[in-house]
Design a protein around this motif. Structure first.
Motif, PDB file in Angstrom:
ATOM      1  N   ASN A  10      33.158 -38.691-109.297  1.00  0.00           N
ATOM      2  CA  ASN A  10      33.653 -39.379-108.101  1.00  0.00           C
ATOM      3  C   ASN A  10      32.715 -40.507-107.674  1.00  0.00           C
ATOM      4  OD1 ASN A  10      34.079 -38.827-104.618  1.00  0.00           O
ATOM      5  ND2 ASN A  10      35.579 -39.776-105.936  1.00  0.00           N
ATOM      6  N   LYS A  11      32.229 -41.257-108.659  1.00  0.00           N
ATOM      7  CA  LYS A  11      31.336 -42.377-108.347  1.00  0.00           C
ATOM      8  C   LYS A  11      31.926 -43.717-108.763  1.00  0.00           C
ATOM      9  CE  LYS A  11      27.097 -39.719-108.505  1.00  0.00           C
ATOM     10  NZ  LYS A  11      25.839 -39.456-109.185  1.00  0.00           N
ATOM     11  N   TRP A  12      32.717 -43.742-109.836  1.00  0.00           N
ATOM     12  CA  TRP A  12      33.213 -45.008-110.353  1.00  0.00           C
ATOM     13  C   TRP A  12      34.725 -45.068-110.395  1.00  0.00           C
ATOM     14  CZ3 TRP A  12      29.369 -45.112-115.057  1.00  0.00           C
ATOM     15  CH2 TRP A  12      28.083 -45.329-114.572  1.00  0.00           C
ATOM     16  N   ARG A  13      35.332 -44.284-111.292  1.00  0.00           N
ATOM     17  CA  ARG A  13      36.783 -44.419-111.523  1.00  0.00           C
ATOM     18  C   ARG A  13      37.623 -43.966-110.335  1.00  0.00           C
ATOM     19  NH1 ARG A  13      37.128 -41.204-117.019  1.00  0.00           N
ATOM     20  NH2 ARG A  13      35.522 -40.032-115.915  1.00  0.00           N
ATOM     21  N   SER A  14      37.474 -42.712-109.930  1.00  0.00           N
ATOM     22  CA  SER A  14      38.339 -42.220-108.845  1.00  0.00           C
ATOM     23  C   SER A  14      38.003 -42.886-107.515  1.00  0.00           C
ATOM     24  CB  SER A  14      38.267 -40.695-108.727  1.00  0.00           C
ATOM     25  OG  SER A  14      36.965 -40.253-108.412  1.00  0.00           O
ATOM     26  N   LEU A  15      36.747 -43.214-107.301  1.00  0.00           N
ATOM     27  CA  LEU A  15      36.366 -43.901-106.063  1.00  0.00           C
ATOM     28  C   LEU A  15      36.958 -45.310-106.025  1.00  0.00           C
ATOM     29  CD1 LEU A  15      34.869 -43.749-103.395  1.00  0.00           C
ATOM     30  CD2 LEU A  15      32.798 -44.494-104.591  1.00  0.00           C
ATOM     31  N   THR A  16      36.975 -45.991-107.164  1.00  0.00           N
ATOM     32  CA  THR A  16      37.625 -47.304-107.246  1.00  0.00           C
ATOM     33  C   THR A  16      39.106 -47.165-106.933  1.00  0.00           C
ATOM     34  OG1 THR A  16      36.034 -48.152-108.870  1.00  0.00           O
ATOM     35  CG2 THR A  16      38.178 -49.245-108.777  1.00  0.00           C
ATOM     36  N   ALA A  17      39.747 -46.153-107.503  1.00  0.00           N
ATOM     37  CA  ALA A  17      41.181 -45.945-107.253  1.00  0.00           C
ATOM     38  C   ALA A  17      41.445 -45.701-105.765  1.00  0.00           C
ATOM     39  CB  ALA A  17      41.688 -44.769-108.081  1.00  0.00           C
ATOM     40  N   SER A  31      39.772 -39.379-103.092  1.00  0.00           N
ATOM     41  CA  SER A  31      39.257 -39.146-104.439  1.00  0.00           C
ATOM     42  C   SER A  31      38.230 -38.036-104.405  1.00  0.00           C
ATOM     43  CB  SER A  31      38.651 -40.426-105.013  1.00  0.00           C
ATOM     44  OG  SER A  31      37.515 -40.816-104.257  1.00  0.00           O
ATOM     45  N   ALA A  32      38.024 -37.427-105.579  1.00  0.00           N
ATOM     46  CA  ALA A  32      37.051 -36.352-105.714  1.00  0.00           C
ATOM     47  C   ALA A  32      36.711 -36.207-107.196  1.00  0.00           C
ATOM     48  CB  ALA A  32      37.607 -35.043-105.161  1.00  0.00           C
ATOM     49  N   GLY A  33      35.684 -35.400-107.465  1.00  0.00           N
ATOM     50  CA  GLY A  33      35.243 -35.169-108.834  1.00  0.00           C
ATOM     51  C   GLY A  33      35.269 -33.700-109.192  1.00  0.00           C
ATOM     52  N   THR A  34      35.261 -33.425-110.487  1.00  0.00           N
ATOM     53  CA  THR A  34      35.313 -32.048-110.976  1.00  0.00           C
ATOM     54  C   THR A  34      33.936 -31.463-111.259  1.00  0.00           C
ATOM     55  OG1 THR A  34      35.573 -32.809-113.260  1.00  0.00           O
ATOM     56  CG2 THR A  34      37.602 -32.364-112.011  1.00  0.00           C
ATOM     57  N   GLU A  35      32.915 -32.305-111.360  1.00  0.00           N
ATOM     58  CA  GLU A  35      31.568 -31.828-111.712  1.00  0.00           C
ATOM     59  C   GLU A  35      30.838 -31.267-110.500  1.00  0.00           C
ATOM     60  OE1 GLU A  35      30.024 -32.089-114.819  1.00  0.00           O
ATOM     61  OE2 GLU A  35      31.874 -32.870-115.701  1.00  0.00           O
ATOM     62  N   GLU A  36      29.872 -30.384-110.768  1.00  0.00           N
ATOM     63  CA  GLU A  36      29.047 -29.806-109.705  1.00  0.00           C
ATOM     64  C   GLU A  36      28.319 -30.895-108.909  1.00  0.00           C
ATOM     65  OE1 GLU A  36      28.620 -26.726-108.453  1.00  0.00           O
ATOM     66  OE2 GLU A  36      30.265 -26.097-109.749  1.00  0.00           O
ATOM     67  N   ASN A  37      27.888 -31.949-109.599  1.00  0.00           N
ATOM     68  CA  ASN A  37      27.106 -33.020-108.953  1.00  0.00           C
ATOM     69  C   ASN A  37      27.968 -34.190-108.487  1.00  0.00           C
ATOM     70  OD1 ASN A  37      27.738 -34.000-111.490  1.00  0.00           O
ATOM     71  ND2 ASN A  37      25.725 -34.858-111.886  1.00  0.00           N
ATOM     72  N   ARG A  39      30.031 -36.750-106.193  1.00  0.00           N
ATOM     73  CA  ARG A  39      29.792 -37.311-104.861  1.00  0.00           C
ATOM     74  C   ARG A  39      30.594 -36.520-103.835  1.00  0.00           C
ATOM     75  NH1 ARG A  39      31.905 -41.007-101.296  1.00  0.00           N
ATOM     76  NH2 ARG A  39      33.823 -41.047-102.492  1.00  0.00           N
ATOM     77  N   ILE A  40      31.880 -36.326-104.084  1.00  0.00           N
ATOM     78  CA  ILE A  40      32.733 -35.417-103.315  1.00  0.00           C
ATOM     79  C   ILE A  40      33.395 -34.507-104.341  1.00  0.00           C
ATOM     80  CG2 ILE A  40      34.791 -35.186-101.867  1.00  0.00           C
ATOM     81  CD1 ILE A  40      34.078 -37.899-100.643  1.00  0.00           C
ATOM     82  N   LYS A  41      33.153 -33.212-104.241  1.00  0.00           N
ATOM     83  CA  LYS A  41      33.699 -32.253-105.202  1.00  0.00           C
ATOM     84  C   LYS A  41      35.092 -31.819-104.755  1.00  0.00           C
ATOM     85  CE  LYS A  41      32.550 -28.162-107.773  1.00  0.00           C
ATOM     86  NZ  LYS A  41      31.711 -27.004-107.890  1.00  0.00           N
ATOM     87  N   VAL A  42      36.021 -31.792-105.696  1.00  0.00           N
ATOM     88  CA  VAL A  42      37.405 -31.436-105.391  1.00  0.00           C
ATOM     89  C   VAL A  42      37.477 -30.003-104.861  1.00  0.00           C
ATOM     90  CG1 VAL A  42      37.959 -30.726-107.775  1.00  0.00           C
ATOM     91  CG2 VAL A  42      39.785 -31.501-106.231  1.00  0.00           C
ATOM     92  N   THR A  43      38.317 -29.823-103.835  1.00  0.00           N
ATOM     93  CA  THR A  43      38.502 -28.517-103.212  1.00  0.00           C
ATOM     94  C   THR A  43      39.987 -28.170-103.170  1.00  0.00           C
ATOM     95  OG1 THR A  43      38.789 -29.403-100.979  1.00  0.00           O
ATOM     96  CG2 THR A  43      36.513 -28.938-101.688  1.00  0.00           C
ATOM     97  N   ALA A  44      40.269 -26.932-102.817  1.00  0.00           N
ATOM     98  CA  ALA A  44      41.665 -26.520-102.637  1.00  0.00           C
ATOM     99  C   ALA A  44      42.318 -27.343-101.536  1.00  0.00           C
ATOM    100  CB  ALA A  44      41.731 -25.029-102.316  1.00  0.00           C
ATOM    101  N   GLY A  45      41.542 -27.755-100.556  1.00  0.00           N
ATOM    102  CA  GLY A  45      42.071 -28.593 -99.485  1.00  0.00           C
ATOM    103  C   GLY A  45      42.568 -29.934 -99.992  1.00  0.00           C
TER     104      GLY A  45
END
Length: 109
Positions: A10-17, A31-37, A39-45
């Motif tokens: 969630n630093k380049w591609r999804s944040l750009t989108a 936007s969010a990311g799937t990795e532990e690290n 920027r914003i980790k995807v949640t059920a919310g």
């Protein structure tokens, strides 16, 4: 419509989108990311909020299905097939995002 964009960190591609699609055509974008690290980790919310979920790679769909299988019931997931080789707001990345997303939703302002 609520659009959720997913990549790894969630630093380049999804944040750009999120940046380029926020408010376009009346859509809301997050936007969010799937990795532990991420920027914003995807949640059920995030999943519950989204009407349409765009991932950058197939591995992101697999990760979402593994972690949020129940929450994804009835959700539409679309893989844009955009590799992790672009920086934030890269002109080529923006073009790929616009052409890929426009196949699925109206982007008129």
């Amino acid at each position: 419509m609520h659009l959720l964009f997913i990549c790894s960190r969630n630093k380049w591609r999804s944040l750009t989108a999120e940046t380029i699609f926020q408010g376009v055509g009346g859509h809301e974008a997050r936007s969010a990311g799937t990795e532990e690290n991420a920027r914003i980790k995807v949640t059920a919310g995030h999943i519950g909020w989204a009407d349409l979920i765009f991932t950058m790679e197939k591995k992101h769909i697999r990760r979402l299905q593994d972690k949020f299988g129940h929450e994804l019931a009835g959700k539409r997931l679309i893989c844009l097939h955009i590799p992790d080789e672009f920086e934030y707001m890269n002109e080529d990345l923006i073009g790929l995002l616009q052409s890929g997303v426009s196949l699925h939703i109206g982007l008129d302002d």
